[in-house]
Design an enzyme around this catalytic site. Structure first.
Site, PDB file in Angstrom:
ATOM      1  N   ARG A  78      58.090  23.037  72.186  1.00 48.42           N
ATOM      2  CA  ARG A  78      57.572  21.649  72.098  1.00 48.42           C
ATOM      3  C   ARG A  78      58.153  20.767  73.209  1.00 48.42           C
ATOM      4  O   ARG A  78      58.483  19.607  72.984  1.00 48.42           O
ATOM      5  CB  ARG A  78      57.896  20.997  70.750  1.00 48.42           C
ATOM      6  CG  ARG A  78      57.128  21.350  69.470  1.00 48.42           C
ATOM      7  CD  ARG A  78      55.653  21.347  69.597  1.00 48.42           C
ATOM      8  NE  ARG A  78      55.218  22.632  70.118  1.00 48.42           N
ATOM      9  CZ  ARG A  78      55.175  23.756  69.420  1.00 48.42           C
ATOM     10  NH1 ARG A  78      55.491  23.762  68.182  1.00 48.42           N
ATOM     11  NH2 ARG A  78      54.774  24.877  69.965  1.00 48.42           N
TER      12      ARG A  78
ATOM     13  N   SER B 223      53.320  16.864  62.925  1.00 51.85           N
ATOM     14  CA  SER B 223      54.743  16.945  62.576  1.00 51.85           C
ATOM     15  C   SER B 223      55.500  15.842  63.294  1.00 51.85           C
ATOM     16  O   SER B 223      55.347  15.673  64.502  1.00 51.85           O
ATOM     17  CB  SER B 223      55.315  18.297  63.007  1.00 51.85           C
ATOM     18  OG  SER B 223      54.616  19.327  62.353  1.00 51.85           O
TER      19      SER B 223
ATOM     20  N   GLU C  13      59.104  14.308  67.420  1.00 55.23           N
ATOM     21  CA  GLU C  13      58.137  14.985  68.284  1.00 55.23           C
ATOM     22  C   GLU C  13      57.235  14.002  69.050  1.00 55.23           C
ATOM     23  O   GLU C  13      57.051  14.157  70.256  1.00 55.23           O
ATOM     24  CB  GLU C  13      57.298  15.960  67.443  1.00 55.23           C
ATOM     25  CG  GLU C  13      56.446  16.872  68.298  1.00 55.23           C
ATOM     26  CD  GLU C  13      55.453  17.678  67.490  1.00 55.23           C
ATOM     27  OE1 GLU C  13      55.871  18.585  66.769  1.00 55.23           O
ATOM     28  OE2 GLU C  13      54.253  17.390  67.599  1.00 55.23           O
TER      29      GLU C  13
HETATM   30  C1  LIG Z   1      46.859  15.812  62.252  1.00 54.12           C
HETATM   31  C2  LIG Z   1      47.655  16.243  63.476  1.00 54.12           C
HETATM   32  C3  LIG Z   1      48.061  17.573  63.611  1.00 54.12           C
HETATM   33  C4  LIG Z   1      48.781  17.993  64.751  1.00 54.12           C
HETATM   34  N1  LIG Z   1      49.166  19.296  64.850  1.00 54.12           N
HETATM   35  C5  LIG Z   1      49.846  19.721  65.948  1.00 54.12           C
HETATM   36  C6  LIG Z   1      50.243  21.105  66.071  1.00 54.12           C
HETATM   37  O1  LIG Z   1      49.945  21.936  65.219  1.00 54.12           O
HETATM   38  N2  LIG Z   1      50.945  21.472  67.176  1.00 54.12           N
HETATM   39  C7  LIG Z   1      51.273  20.582  68.160  1.00 54.12           C
HETATM   40  O2  LIG Z   1      51.911  20.991  69.139  1.00 54.12           O
HETATM   41  N3  LIG Z   1      50.909  19.276  68.073  1.00 54.12           N
HETATM   42  C8  LIG Z   1      50.211  18.829  66.991  1.00 54.12           C
HETATM   43  N4  LIG Z   1      49.859  17.502  66.881  1.00 54.12           N
HETATM   44  C9  LIG Z   1      50.262  16.558  67.930  1.00 54.12           C
HETATM   45  C10 LIG Z   1      49.164  16.278  68.985  1.00 54.12           C
HETATM   46  O3  LIG Z   1      47.901  16.579  68.494  1.00 54.12           O
HETATM   47  C11 LIG Z   1      49.388  17.073  70.265  1.00 54.12           C
HETATM   48  O4  LIG Z   1      50.657  16.777  70.788  1.00 54.12           O
HETATM   49  C12 LIG Z   1      48.328  16.754  71.321  1.00 54.12           C
HETATM   50  O5  LIG Z   1      48.472  17.599  72.429  1.00 54.12           O
HETATM   51  C13 LIG Z   1      48.348  15.319  71.794  1.00 54.12           C
HETATM   52  O6  LIG Z   1      47.199  15.109  72.579  1.00 54.12           O
HETATM   53  P1  LIG Z   1      46.651  13.652  72.847  1.00 54.12           P
HETATM   54  O7  LIG Z   1      45.569  13.753  73.862  1.00 54.12           O
HETATM   55  O8  LIG Z   1      46.293  12.987  71.579  1.00 54.12           O
HETATM   56  O9  LIG Z   1      47.937  12.972  73.488  1.00 54.12           O
HETATM   57  P2  LIG Z   1      48.364  11.448  73.396  1.00 54.12           P
HETATM   58  O10 LIG Z   1      48.887  11.153  72.035  1.00 54.12           O
HETATM   59  O11 LIG Z   1      47.286  10.573  73.920  1.00 54.12           O
HETATM   60  O12 LIG Z   1      49.578  11.460  74.432  1.00 54.12           O
HETATM   61  C14 LIG Z   1      50.765  12.193  74.136  1.00 54.12           C
HETATM   62  C15 LIG Z   1      51.707  12.113  75.334  1.00 54.12           C
HETATM   63  O13 LIG Z   1      51.127  12.788  76.436  1.00 54.12           O
HETATM   64  C16 LIG Z   1      50.903  11.883  77.528  1.00 54.12           C
HETATM   65  N5  LIG Z   1      49.609  12.228  78.130  1.00 54.12           N
HETATM   66  C17 LIG Z   1      48.377  12.205  77.542  1.00 54.12           C
HETATM   67  N6  LIG Z   1      47.433  12.602  78.417  1.00 54.12           N
HETATM   68  C18 LIG Z   1      48.084  12.878  79.576  1.00 54.12           C
HETATM   69  C19 LIG Z   1      47.672  13.332  80.868  1.00 54.12           C
HETATM   70  N7  LIG Z   1      46.385  13.583  81.166  1.00 54.12           N
HETATM   71  N8  LIG Z   1      48.629  13.502  81.812  1.00 54.12           N
HETATM   72  C20 LIG Z   1      49.931  13.260  81.561  1.00 54.12           C
HETATM   73  N9  LIG Z   1      50.371  12.824  80.371  1.00 54.12           N
HETATM   74  C21 LIG Z   1      49.472  12.649  79.390  1.00 54.12           C
HETATM   75  C22 LIG Z   1      50.932  10.498  76.911  1.00 54.12           C
HETATM   76  O14 LIG Z   1      51.286   9.505  77.845  1.00 54.12           O
HETATM   77  C23 LIG Z   1      51.947  10.677  75.804  1.00 54.12           C
HETATM   78  O15 LIG Z   1      53.254  10.606  76.321  1.00 54.12           O
HETATM   79  C24 LIG Z   1      49.119  17.049  65.764  1.00 54.12           C
HETATM   80  C25 LIG Z   1      48.709  15.715  65.604  1.00 54.12           C
HETATM   81  C26 LIG Z   1      47.986  15.309  64.487  1.00 54.12           C
HETATM   82  C27 LIG Z   1      47.538  13.867  64.357  1.00 54.12           C
END
Ligand SMILES: Cc1cc2nc3c(=O)[nH]c(=O)nc-3n(C[C@H](O)[C@H](O)[C@H](O)COP(=O)(O)OP(=O)(O)OC[C@H]3O[C@@H](n4cnc5c(N)ncnc54)[C@H](O)[C@@H]3O)c2cc1C
Length: 333
Positions: A160, A238, A329
Site C-alpha cells: 500500500r 480500509s 491509508e
Molecule cells: C468502498 C471502497 C473500497 C476500497 N477498496 C480498496 C481495496 O480493496 N484496495 C485498495 O488498495 N484500495 C481500496 N480503496 C481505496 C481507493 O479506492 C483506491 O486507493 C483507489 O486507487 C483511489 O483511486 P481514486 O481515483 O479515487 O483516487 P483519489 O482518492 O482521487 O486520490 C488518491 C490519491 O492519489 C492522488 N492521485 C489521484 N489521481 C492521480 C494521478 N493521476 N496522478 C497522481 N496522483 C493522483 C491524489 O492526489 C490522492 O493523493 C477503496 C475505497 C473505497 C471507497
C-alpha cells in the site's frame, strides 16, 4: 477544459466531506492534464489532483487553489499488454481484461477510483496488487517540469505504498502500462477466503469470470463496493493499513501473515475491533461500518475534523492496548 468555481469537495469524494474548491478543472486527456498542472504551478496556485476521490479525506475548509479532476479515458491493447489513461475507472479496466481473456488483475475487481491512482498506493486486494503487473508509469514530474516514464523499480512499490505516495504531489500519473497473461484462467489464487468461495485450493486457478464475480460478491458482503444505496460504502475503503511489526512483537490472538525479513503483518481489522471499536461503533456522524470494522463511514452532516478525531481515538486505543501504531491509508489533504 472545463473550469468551475465553489464546487464542494464533498461532491467529489466518497467520504462526502470537504468544503468548496476555488477552481475545479476537469481534464479529458493527458495533454490537458499536463497543461492544467503547468498553469497551476506557474501561477503558484495550490494544486490537488483527484481521480475518483475514493482515497482522500478532504478538508472542511475546502481548497484555496486548483483541483484537477482527471477524466482522461482509453484502454489500448497490444497482445497481453495494455496501456490505460489515468482517468479510466479501474473497475472498467478489470472488466475489460476479464472479457478479453487477460489474467493478472481479476482479484482487483470492484476497487473504486481511477487507474492513475492505482500505482500511488499500489492498490491491492484478495492476493493481488498492481505492482505485480505494472510495467511502466507515464508521469509529468513537477520537480523537473517534464514528462517521463517510470519503471516499476523507480516507482518503489511496497505494501500500500510507492515512491509516488512518499513524494506527495511530485508525480502526475498520465497513463499506466500493464503486462497481463493471455489466459482464460486466473493467476493462482493467493487468498484463502477467495479460494474457499471458489471451491478451490489456495494456489489453484479458476476461470477469470468466476474469480471476478466471487470477488465482487465478497466485497459487496462487506460494503466494499461503491453503492449509493449502501451507507456502509460511504467510506474510503480500509482506513488503516495492516501494520508490519518485528516477528517478536506477537499480539496474542491477532491474525498475522509473514511479511518477510523477520516481520509480521498484523490484521488491522482485528486490532481495531479488539481495541473497542467493533463493527457499527458510531460517534456523532461518523463510525465504523456495520460490516467491516476497518472501514470508517460518514453520515450526512459529517465533517473531516470529526472523522479524523474518531480515527485518532482508534489509533490511540490500539497503541494503548497493543503497543502497535496504526497508519492511515487515505490521504488526509
Ligand atoms: C468502498 C471502497 C473500497 C476500497 N477498496 C480498496 C481495496 O480493496 N484496495 C485498495 O488498495 N484500495 C481500496 N480503496 C481505496 C481507493 O479506492 C483506491 O486507493 C483507489 O486507487 C483511489 O483511486 P481514486 O481515483 O479515487 O483516487 P483519489 O482518492 O482521487 O486520490 C488518491 C490519491 O492519489 C492522488 N492521485 C489521484 N489521481 C492521480 C494521478 N493521476 N496522478 C497522481 N496522483 C493522483 C491524489 O492526489 C490522492 O493523493 C477503496 C475505497 C473505497 C471507497
Amino acid at each position: 477544459m472545463q473550469v468551475r468555481r465553489d464546487v464542494p469537495l464533498a461532491d467529489l469524494t466518497t467520504l462526502a466531506v470537504g468544503g468548496p474548491i476555488d477552481r475545479l478543472i476537469e481534464v479529458t486527456d493527458a495533454s490537458e492534464l499536463v497543461e492544467a498542472v503547468r498553469d497551476a504551478d506557474e501561477a503558484g496556485r495550490p494544486l490537488l489532483l483527484l481521480g475518483g476521490g475514493s482515497n482522500v479525506v478532504a478538508p472542511d475548509a475546502g481548497w484555496p487553489g486548483d483541483v484537477v479532476a482527471v477524466r482522461s479515458r482509453g484502454i489500448e491493447r497490444r497482445g497481453a499488454a495494455i496501456e490505460v489513461q489515468a482517468g479510466e475507472p479501474w473497475d472498467d479496466v478489470v472488466a475489460f481484461a476479464v472479457t478479453h481473456g487477460l489474467a493478472g488483475i481479476e482479484a482487483l475487481a470492484g476497487i473504486p477510483g481511477s487507474t492513475g491512482a492505482t500505482p500511488v498506493q499500489n492498490v491491492g486486494a484478495y492476493g493481488q496488487e498492481v505492482a505485480q503487473t505494472i510495467t511502466a508509469v507515464r508521469v509529468f514530474d513537477r520537480a523537473e517540469k517534464d514528462e517521463c516514464t517510470l519503471t516499476p523499480a523507480e516507482c518503489g512499490f511496497a505494501y500500500r505504498d510507492s515512491r509516488l505516495k512518499r513524494e506527495p504531489g511530485r508525480f502526475v500519473v498520465l497513463s499506466v502500462a500493464f503486462r497481463l497473461d493471455e489466459s482464460a484462467q486466473s493467476r493462482p489464487v493467493g487468498y484463502a477466503e477467495l479460494a474457499r468461495r471458489l471451491g478451490i485450493d489456495l494456489g489453484d486457478t479458476a476461470p477469470l469470470d468466476d474469480v471476478r464475480a466471487a470477488v465482487l460478491e465478497l466485497r459487496r458482503g462487506k460494503g466494499m463496493v461503491l453503492d449509493p444505496a449502501d451507507p456502509d460504502s460511504r467510506s474510503a475503503g480500509s482506513f488503516f493499513t495492516n501494520p508490519i511489526v518485528p516477528a517478536a512483537q506477537v499480539v496474542e490472538g491477532c491474525p498475522s501473515w509473514p511479511a518477510g525479513d523477520g516481520h509480521l503483518k498484523l490484521s488491522a481489522a482485528w486490532l481495531v475491533q479488539h481495541a473497542g471499536f467493533g463493527r457499527g461503533t458510531r460517534d456523532g456522524h461518523v463510525g465504523t461500518s456495520s460490516r467491516h470494522s476497518l472501514a470508517l463511514t460518514t453520515e450526512p452532516g459529517a465533517t473531516a475534523t470529526e472523522l479524523l478525531a474518531f480515527a485518532d481515538r482508534i489509533t490511540a486505543a490500539v497503541q494503548d492496548r497493543f503497543g502497535v501504531t496504526l497508519v492511515k491509508e487515505p490521504t488526509a489533504v
